[in-house]
Design an enzyme around this catalytic site. Structure first.
Site, PDB file in Angstrom:
ATOM      1  CE1 TYR A  60      86.058 130.417  -6.581  1.00 33.16           C
ATOM      2  CE2 TYR A  60      88.070 129.372  -5.796  1.00 33.16           C
ATOM      3  CZ  TYR A  60      86.744 129.704  -5.610  1.00 33.16           C
ATOM      4  OH  TYR A  60      86.105 129.335  -4.452  1.00 33.16           O
ATOM      5  CE  LYS A 100      92.040 124.817  -3.129  1.00 34.74           C
ATOM      6  NZ  LYS A 100      90.733 124.253  -2.807  1.00 34.74           N
TER       7      LYS A 100
HETATM    8  N1  PMP Z   1      92.018 130.813  -4.030  1.00 37.02           N
HETATM    9  C1  PMP Z   1      92.160 129.727  -4.804  1.00 37.02           C
HETATM   10  C2  PMP Z   1      93.101 129.793  -5.982  1.00 37.02           C
HETATM   11  C3  PMP Z   1      91.444 128.559  -4.527  1.00 37.02           C
HETATM   12  O1  PMP Z   1      91.562 127.498  -5.321  1.00 37.02           O
HETATM   13  C4  PMP Z   1      90.602 128.534  -3.391  1.00 37.02           C
HETATM   14  C5  PMP Z   1      89.872 127.264  -3.004  1.00 37.02           C
HETATM   15  N2  PMP Z   1      88.654 127.055  -3.533  1.00 37.02           N
HETATM   16  C6  PMP Z   1      90.474 129.696  -2.614  1.00 37.02           C
HETATM   17  C7  PMP Z   1      91.214 130.813  -2.960  1.00 37.02           C
HETATM   18  C8  PMP Z   1      89.559 129.743  -1.425  1.00 37.02           C
HETATM   19  O2  PMP Z   1      89.979 128.870  -0.428  1.00 37.02           O
HETATM   20  P1  PMP Z   1      88.930 128.271   0.614  1.00 37.02           P
HETATM   21  O3  PMP Z   1      88.052 127.332  -0.125  1.00 37.02           O
HETATM   22  O4  PMP Z   1      89.787 127.595   1.650  1.00 37.02           O
HETATM   23  O5  PMP Z   1      88.168 129.429   1.188  1.00 37.02           O
END
Ligand code: PMP
Length: 434
Positions: A149, A272
């Protein structure tokens, strides 16, 4: 043509907010939160819940940390925002040098993005641009792993598991990438090797969430696997891009998962917890090898990307304050020490019918079950037991603030086990009708 003033059906009026990851028609009302302090969310109906999610992994030092609030407040009065094109400011300069100092020496160049997904998009563009500028434009696809993901924007979606991810319904409407099973231990990388044999000439880079695949099912792999992938990247001359948006800043028990793995990627994405859960910001950090491919006398070779709110000074101030806290408090050690505590706290759920695994890594605890049914009822029961959780797929998991005190770790884990004990999590038996 639609009538501009046509009466809207009542559900359209009621649903001014289109919510994330939910079927708007059937989802229950969201929980209203009015404030948050330290480790608790305060609900509008007067309850206090332990936040087992740290707001999607981001609130690493707890809510409303006075040092972070002070830094952001001062910055708000001085310079809340200024465009970053042709302009710089001290919070960004300081933050970039601190990020570089935290990472392996090879990772030297910080590109500011406004969310994790955008940081992933920037990494994809850097990798594709790198190969174009090195005269290999055909290297424009990416390899990512089953259960991966990497975000919700369309480029990032293409890196997610094409069948098992939440983006599967888009099918071939998104970019086509190459997907491979993650080698589970050194020596069983044959499939990956075969795929690289066939496709390496068109692959710009391999994307990996090191040590923990998050939204793809909270799956753990070991450092040797990550090292193996680094070696294969070298062998097949493809860039290695580690997505540490979720694992970065102490979550797995080291500052970055790559520290545990002792590897240096060509590009890393962080987000994050970067701003301690206060504001949206992420970064894409590249080696000089990647950066220098864009370094020329021609404007055409420039990296053409620049979100309006990139390097937002408020977010930079929050991130700098968060770095101070990582320097002054043993947050990473706390995450490391939380690992056995989470495991001990969740361990007794193994006895519950349908539980298939209980595992922890750093400040991540997971109870995996055969089937999660009546998810909304389960979420409501956790709220009634005083914890905020978002179980998904086949996992009930926690990613709390890294400094969650022991008493609250125990309270959170006991609440989870108590709620789970009143249910079964077995797959419904298959019935053949007709
Ligand atoms: N990569 C990973 C591994 C994630 O956990 C996330 C968060 N959902 C993202 C990318 C995308 O980040 P954001 O939600 O800040 O767009």
């Amino acid at each position: 043509m639609s009538k501009p003033h046509a009466m809207s059906p009542s559900h359209e009026v009621a649903n001014a907010i289109w919510r994330p990851y939910c079927q708007m028609k059937t989802a229950p009302d969201p929980l209203e939160i009015v404030s948050a302090q330290d480790f608790h969310l305060q609900t509008a109906d007067g309850r206090q819940l332990i936040d087992g999610m740290a707001s999607w992994w981001s609130v690493c030092h707890g809510y409303a940390h006075p040092h972070v609030i002070e830094a952001v407040t001062k910055q708000l009065e001085r310079l809340p925002h200024v465009m970053f094109g042709g302009i710089t400011h001290e919070p960004a300069e300081r933050l970039a040098s601190r990020i570089v100092a935290m990472l392996p020496a090879e990772l030297k160049h910080v590109f500011f993005a406004d969310s994790g997904s955008v940081a992933v998009e920037a990494a994809m563009k850097m990798a594709m641009g790198y190969w174009r500028r090195r005269g290999r434009p055909e290297r424009c696809r990416f390899l990512s792993f089953d259960n991966a993901y990497h975000g919700d924007t369309t480029g990032a979606m293409s890196l997610c598991d094409p069948e098992r991810s939440m983006h599967a319904s888009y099918g071939n409407a998104i970019l086509s990438q190459i997907h491979a099973p993650l080698p589970t231990h050194p020596g069983n990388e044959e499939t990956l090797r075969e795929i690289l044999d066939r496709h390496h000439h068109e692959i710009a880079g391999i994307f990996l969430e090191p040590l923990v695949q998050g939204a793809g099912g909270m799956r753990f792999h070991d450092a040797a696997t990550v090292r193996q992938i680094r070696l294969l990247c070298d062998e097949y001359e493809v860039l290695m891009i580690t997505d540490e948006i979720a694992t970065g800043f102490g979550r797995t028990g080291s500052m970055f998962a790559i520290d545990t793995c002792q590897i240096v990627p060509d590009i890393i994405c962080l987000g994050k917890a970067l701003t301690a859960g206060t504001m949206t910001m992420a970064v894409t950090v590249a080696t000089s090898e990647v950066f220098n491919a864009f370094w020329s006398d021609s404007a055409d070779d420039a990296f053409m990307h620049g979100p309006t709110f990139m390097a937002n000074p408020l977010a930079c101030a929050a991130a700098n304050a968060s770095m101070d806290l990582f320097e002054s408090e043993p947050q990473v050690q706390r995450a490391r020490e939380m690992d056995p505590k989470l495991l001990a706290g969740l361990e007794s759920s193994r006895q519950i019918p349908g539980v298939v695994d209980v595992r922890s890594r750093g400040a991540i605890g997971v109870v995996q079950v055969e089937a999660l049914t009546e998810l909304e009822t389960l979420r409501r029961q956790f709220i009634d037991a005083g914890v905020w959780l978002r179980p998904f797929g086949d996992c009930i998991y926690v990613t709390p603030p890294l400094n969650l005190p022991d008493a609250l770790i125990e309270q959170m884990c006991s609440a989870i086990v108590d709620v789970m004990s009143a249910r079964e999590f077995s797959s419904p038996e298959l019935t053949i009708s007709g």
